[in-house]
Scaffold this motif. Structure first.
Motif, short mmCIF file in Angstrom:
data_model
loop_
_atom_site.label_atom_id
_atom_site.label_comp_id
_atom_site.label_asym_id
_atom_site.label_seq_id
_atom_site.Cartn_x
_atom_site.Cartn_y
_atom_site.Cartn_z
N ALA A 1 0.83 -1.20 0.00
CA ALA A 1 0.00 0.00 0.00
C ALA A 1 0.87 1.25 0.00
O ALA A 1 1.82 1.35 0.75
CB ALA A 1 -0.92 -0.01 1.22
N PRO A 2 0.54 2.24 -0.87
CA PRO A 2 1.32 3.47 -0.89
C PRO A 2 1.00 4.34 0.30
O PRO A 2 -0.11 4.32 0.82
CB PRO A 2 0.88 4.14 -2.20
CG PRO A 2 -0.53 3.67 -2.38
CD PRO A 2 -0.57 2.27 -1.82
N GLY A 3 1.95 5.12 0.74
CA GLY A 3 1.70 6.03 1.84
C GLY A 3 1.73 7.46 1.36
O GLY A 3 2.78 8.00 1.05
N PRO B 1 3.46 -2.06 -7.07
CA PRO B 1 4.08 -1.82 -5.76
C PRO B 1 4.94 -0.56 -5.76
O PRO B 1 5.72 -0.32 -6.67
CB PRO B 1 4.95 -3.06 -5.54
CG PRO B 1 5.17 -3.62 -6.91
CD PRO B 1 3.94 -3.31 -7.68
N GLY B 2 4.74 0.24 -4.72
CA GLY B 2 5.59 1.41 -4.52
C GLY B 2 5.26 2.61 -5.38
O GLY B 2 5.97 3.62 -5.30
N GLU B 3 4.22 2.56 -6.21
CA GLU B 3 3.93 3.71 -7.05
C GLU B 3 3.43 4.86 -6.17
O GLU B 3 2.60 4.67 -5.28
CB GLU B 3 2.92 3.37 -8.14
CG GLU B 3 1.55 2.92 -7.64
CD GLU B 3 0.65 2.47 -8.78
OE1 GLU B 3 1.15 2.38 -9.91
OE2 GLU B 3 -0.53 2.19 -8.53
N PRO B 4 3.95 6.07 -6.38
CA PRO B 4 3.57 7.19 -5.51
C PRO B 4 2.13 7.63 -5.70
O PRO B 4 1.51 8.13 -4.77
CB PRO B 4 4.55 8.30 -5.91
CG PRO B 4 4.96 7.95 -7.31
CD PRO B 4 4.96 6.46 -7.37
N LEU B 5 1.60 7.44 -6.92
CA LEU B 5 0.22 7.81 -7.22
C LEU B 5 -0.37 6.74 -8.13
O LEU B 5 0.33 6.17 -8.97
CB LEU B 5 0.16 9.16 -7.95
CG LEU B 5 0.55 10.41 -7.16
CD1 LEU B 5 0.64 11.61 -8.10
CD2 LEU B 5 -0.44 10.68 -6.04
N PRO B 6 -1.67 6.46 -7.98
CA PRO B 6 -2.30 5.52 -8.92
C PRO B 6 -2.33 6.10 -10.32
O PRO B 6 -2.37 7.32 -10.51
CB PRO B 6 -3.71 5.34 -8.35
CG PRO B 6 -3.96 6.56 -7.52
CD PRO B 6 -2.62 6.97 -6.98
N TYR C 1 -4.56 -2.01 -3.51
CA TYR C 1 -3.20 -2.47 -3.20
C TYR C 1 -3.26 -3.66 -2.25
O TYR C 1 -4.16 -3.76 -1.42
CB TYR C 1 -2.37 -1.32 -2.63
CG TYR C 1 -2.19 -0.21 -3.63
CD1 TYR C 1 -1.10 -0.19 -4.48
CD2 TYR C 1 -3.15 0.79 -3.77
CE1 TYR C 1 -0.95 0.81 -5.44
CE2 TYR C 1 -3.01 1.80 -4.72
CZ TYR C 1 -1.91 1.80 -5.56
OH TYR C 1 -1.78 2.77 -6.51
N LEU C 2 -2.29 -4.55 -2.40
CA LEU C 2 -2.24 -5.79 -1.63
C LEU C 2 -1.03 -5.82 -0.72
O LEU C 2 -0.02 -5.18 -1.00
CB LEU C 2 -2.20 -7.00 -2.57
CG LEU C 2 -3.37 -7.16 -3.55
CD1 LEU C 2 -3.15 -8.39 -4.41
CD2 LEU C 2 -4.69 -7.24 -2.82
#
Length: 340
Positions: A10-12, A168-173, A181-182
């Motif tokens: 999950a992105p933060g 994984p790790g993408e800053p924005l969808p 996200y998983l």
């Protein structure tokens, strides 16, 4: 979506989601206004240049001719970069304001279109088309304002919302299918359930272990008419995908409970009709659909067919190819929620 492709996490977000969405809305609006202004300047440049040529009748001594031509060049020089900057700003603004899926469990009783792909394809499908259908600068006006993924998803609008697992790790969808996200280690269980419940499964082929597993899982749990393969690669990656599918299917049929009917034969990659002719290629190069007996048909969008690469003709090739696919998908009954 396997560990080989990268484990989704999950992105933060670094700032408040509401603030980010408001900023995205402003940026998207600004981008649309810039695109409109750039298009207007480009068209004005074409109009001024054409009018100057008609008035001067080819006589360079005519007063005002060079001023008009200079004005046309200035309009183009200002309009082209403004147009392209606006397209990029619109996409980034839409990414900032994109809402994500908190939990895929909320989709259990909903109708949706599932978009699966190798994560490394995102770099290609997140781009805007950059090659105009002809060589002069005013043809930039015909470029789509949508990314390749947005254009792919529009073909399936009306069948249900398009959803996908985020990289994984993408800053924005990305724009196009809505992302969720998983966590670590759960991708096969969750994606398998999503495949089993999806109204339509769109799978962009690619030679990645996770994508190959998803295809074999779809063969096991999905009706033939609900599966559409999206071909965004050229022939070589597609051929590697076909080879990997055969090995993975044989492995799973030998080691996992079935049913495992005979796998379908994936078609050869169709050749271009006129390989020497200049073309304007598509992000989505073709689709593969299946009849009730899992017989596959490869519909290739051949950009070398028109003699003149006019936008309306080029888009018409893709539109005609997708029309029977969309018609078949529109007739699908609702999927039984007992499945999967």
């Amino acid at each position: 979506m396997s560990p080989e492709d990268g484990t989704p996490t999950a992105p933060g977000p670094s700032d408040d989601a509401n603030v980010r969405r408001r900023r995205g809305a402003r940026l998207a609006l600004s981008g649309r206004l810039q695109t409109f202004a750039g298009s207007t300047l480009m068209l004005a440049g074409v109009g001024i240049g054409s009018a100057a040529g008609n008035v001067s009748q080819g006589d360079p001594a005519r007063p005002g001719l060079w001023i008009a031509l200079l004005s046309a060049v200035v309009c183009g020089a200002l309009g082209v970069p403004l147009f392209h900057r606006g397209r990029r700003a619109r996409v980034h603004g839409d990414r900032l304001r994109s809402a994500t899926i908190d939990s895929f469990e909320t989709l259990a009783r909903q109708r949706y279109v599932l978009y699966l792909r190798p994560f490394d394809l995102d770099a290609q499908t997140a781009e805007l088309p950059t090659e105009p259908p002809s060589r002069w600068w005013a043809s930039d006006f015909h470029l789509s304002r949508k990314t390749h993924e947005e254009q792919m998803m529009r073909w399936f609008a009306g069948l249900g919302p398009s959803i996908a697992v985020g990289r994984p790790g993408e800053p924005l969808p990305l724009t196009g299918a809505r992302r969720g996200y998983l966590g670590d280690g759960e991708w096969k269980e969750v994606v398998g359930a999503l495949i089993a419940r999806a109204h339509v499964v769109l799978l962009a082929v690619g030679p990645k272990p996770g994508t190959v597993w998803e295809f074999t899982e779809a063969l096991r749990t999905t009706e033939p008419g609900r599966l559409v393969l999206l071909v965004c690669h050229r022939p070589e990656p597609y051929e590697r995908f076909r080879h990997m599918v055969a090995g993975e299917y044989e492995r799973r049929a030998r080691t996992e409970p079935g049913p495992w009917p005979a796998p379908p034969r994936l078609p050869d990659y169709p050749a271009l009709r006129h390989p020497g002719r200049r073309s304007w290629d598509y992000g989505l190069k073709g689709v593969i659909t299946f009849d009730p007996d899992w017989k596959a048909t490869f519909t290739r969008f051949d950009p070398t067919q028109p003699l003149v690469p006019i936008t309306l003709i080029i888009n018409g090739i893709q539109r005609r190819g997708m029309r029977p696919v969309r018609a078949r998908l529109a007739e699908l009954p609702a999927r039984s929620r007992a499945t999967g």
